[in-house]
Design a protein around this motif. Structure first.
Motif, PDB file in Angstrom:
ATOM      1  N   MET A  56       0.850  -1.188   0.000  1.00  0.00           N
ATOM      2  CA  MET A  56       0.000   0.000   0.000  1.00  0.00           C
ATOM      3  C   MET A  56       0.885   1.238   0.000  1.00  0.00           C
ATOM      4  O   MET A  56       1.803   1.342   0.806  1.00  0.00           O
ATOM      5  N   ARG A  57       0.631   2.111  -0.907  1.00  0.00           N
ATOM      6  CA  ARG A  57       1.365   3.368  -0.969  1.00  0.00           C
ATOM      7  C   ARG A  57       0.353   4.490  -1.150  1.00  0.00           C
ATOM      8  O   ARG A  57       0.219   5.076  -2.206  1.00  0.00           O
ATOM      9  N   PHE A  58      -0.361   4.762  -0.084  1.00  0.00           N
ATOM     10  CA  PHE A  58      -1.359   5.816  -0.114  1.00  0.00           C
ATOM     11  C   PHE A  58      -1.645   6.241   1.305  1.00  0.00           C
ATOM     12  O   PHE A  58      -1.084   5.705   2.245  1.00  0.00           O
ATOM     13  N   GLY A  59      -2.506   7.176   1.454  1.00  0.00           N
ATOM     14  CA  GLY A  59      -2.882   7.637   2.784  1.00  0.00           C
ATOM     15  C   GLY A  59      -2.798   9.143   2.882  1.00  0.00           C
ATOM     16  O   GLY A  59      -2.284   9.818   1.988  1.00  0.00           O
ATOM     17  N   ASP A  60      -3.289   9.669   3.984  1.00  0.00           N
ATOM     18  CA  ASP A  60      -3.320  11.115   4.169  1.00  0.00           C
ATOM     19  C   ASP A  60      -1.925  11.692   4.359  1.00  0.00           C
ATOM     20  O   ASP A  60      -1.712  12.884   4.207  1.00  0.00           O
ATOM     21  N   ASP A  61      -0.953  10.845   4.660  1.00  0.00           N
ATOM     22  CA  ASP A  61       0.408  11.296   4.915  1.00  0.00           C
ATOM     23  C   ASP A  61       1.313  11.153   3.687  1.00  0.00           C
ATOM     24  O   ASP A  61       2.476  11.515   3.737  1.00  0.00           O
ATOM     25  N   LEU A  62       0.785  10.633   2.592  1.00  0.00           N
ATOM     26  CA  LEU A  62       1.613  10.337   1.424  1.00  0.00           C
ATOM     27  C   LEU A  62       2.252  11.592   0.826  1.00  0.00           C
ATOM     28  O   LEU A  62       3.430  11.582   0.479  1.00  0.00           O
ATOM     29  N   GLU A  63       1.509  12.675   0.739  1.00  0.00           N
ATOM     30  CA  GLU A  63       2.046  13.907   0.154  1.00  0.00           C
ATOM     31  C   GLU A  63       3.227  14.425   0.970  1.00  0.00           C
ATOM     32  O   GLU A  63       4.262  14.805   0.425  1.00  0.00           O
ATOM     33  N   ARG A  64       3.103  14.407   2.299  1.00  0.00           N
ATOM     34  CA  ARG A  64       4.199  14.857   3.157  1.00  0.00           C
ATOM     35  C   ARG A  64       5.410  13.938   3.027  1.00  0.00           C
ATOM     36  O   ARG A  64       6.533  14.381   2.935  1.00  0.00           O
ATOM     37  N   ARG A  65       5.163  12.619   3.010  1.00  0.00           N
ATOM     38  CA  ARG A  65       6.264  11.673   2.888  1.00  0.00           C
ATOM     39  C   ARG A  65       6.993  11.844   1.558  1.00  0.00           C
ATOM     40  O   ARG A  65       8.214  11.748   1.487  1.00  0.00           O
ATOM     41  N   THR A  66       6.244  12.113   0.490  1.00  0.00           N
ATOM     42  CA  THR A  66       6.854  12.323  -0.824  1.00  0.00           C
ATOM     43  C   THR A  66       7.702  13.589  -0.825  1.00  0.00           C
ATOM     44  O   THR A  66       8.819  13.598  -1.357  1.00  0.00           O
ATOM     45  N   ALA A  67       7.213  14.653  -0.209  1.00  0.00           N
ATOM     46  CA  ALA A  67       7.992  15.896  -0.126  1.00  0.00           C
ATOM     47  C   ALA A  67       9.247  15.694   0.720  1.00  0.00           C
ATOM     48  O   ALA A  67      10.327  16.195   0.369  1.00  0.00           O
ATOM     49  N   CYS A  68       9.140  14.954   1.823  1.00  0.00           N
ATOM     50  CA  CYS A  68      10.312  14.658   2.661  1.00  0.00           C
ATOM     51  C   CYS A  68      11.348  13.870   1.880  1.00  0.00           C
ATOM     52  O   CYS A  68      12.543  14.147   1.962  1.00  0.00           O
ATOM     53  N   ALA A  69      10.904  12.876   1.129  1.00  0.00           N
ATOM     54  CA  ALA A  69      11.830  12.056   0.350  1.00  0.00           C
ATOM     55  C   ALA A  69      12.566  12.895  -0.680  1.00  0.00           C
ATOM     56  O   ALA A  69      13.781  12.752  -0.867  1.00  0.00           O
ATOM     57  N   SER A  70      11.862  13.793  -1.335  1.00  0.00           N
ATOM     58  CA  SER A  70      12.477  14.663  -2.336  1.00  0.00           C
ATOM     59  C   SER A  70      13.496  15.605  -1.695  1.00  0.00           C
ATOM     60  O   SER A  70      14.604  15.799  -2.210  1.00  0.00           O
ATOM     61  N   ALA A  71      13.136  16.184  -0.567  1.00  0.00           N
ATOM     62  CA  ALA A  71      14.039  17.115   0.123  1.00  0.00           C
ATOM     63  C   ALA A  71      15.270  16.389   0.661  1.00  0.00           C
ATOM     64  O   ALA A  71      16.395  16.895   0.565  1.00  0.00           O
ATOM     65  N   LEU A  72      15.085  15.201   1.215  1.00  0.00           N
ATOM     66  CA  LEU A  72      16.227  14.431   1.718  1.00  0.00           C
ATOM     67  C   LEU A  72      17.151  14.016   0.580  1.00  0.00           C
ATOM     68  O   LEU A  72      18.368  13.981   0.743  1.00  0.00           O
TER      69      LEU A  72
END
Length: 149
Positions: A56-72
């Motif tokens: 599963m790769r979804f959820g209300d936190d997915l957008e934040r996690r994607t932004a964190c991954a990009s910034a890291l």
């Protein structure tokens, strides 16, 4: 967004934090560890609405996690470039420094600062992406900023 009054209230209390300067390669490795933690959070096996079991790769936190991954990812690339510049024999003192705050009030933070003679510029400031409480993140960032000044 944190109000100026809240930030002003947090800064004096945060002055006790001590930052540890890290070599760019060590800072990149810490950021990579955070990336690994995030990728494990990002791909959980579970049961979908249809009853199927899968990744599963979804959820209300997915957008934040994607932004964190990009910034890291940007942090790691920048840190590795700084490490390569140091290894290449660049003369003179280091002007861009990496700091870690691995204690303090809230989540751990990583910061990258470009220092000039009488001033500094904050290039990056990250809190551990596993932290989700915005107030805790704001307090940790304020604590880090106070320690940088």
């Amino acid at each position: 967004m944190v109000s100026r009054a809240l930030l002003a209230a947090l800064l004096p209390a945060a002055a006790a934090l001590s930052l540890t300067e890290m070599s760019p390669i060590k800072a990149a490795m810490l950021a990579r560890a955070w990336q690994t933690d995030q990728s494990e959070l990002d791909q959980k096996v579970g049961r979908t609405d249809g009853g199927y079991i899968g990744v599963m790769r979804f959820g209300d936190d997915l957008e934040r996690r994607t932004a964190c991954a990009s910034a890291l990812d940007l942090w790691v690339k920048t840190s590795l470039a700084l490490a390569a510049a140091e290894k290449g024999g660049r003369a003179g003192p280091r002007t861009t420094c990496c700091y870690a705050a691995l204690g303090g009030v809230g989540p751990n933070t990583l910061s990258m600062v470009k220092k000039a003679q009488d001033e500094w510029t904050l290039n990056f400031l990250f809190s551990n992406p596993n932290e989700r409480d915005r107030d805790a993140i704001a307090a940790a960032e304020a604590e880090t900023l106070a320690a940088l000044t």
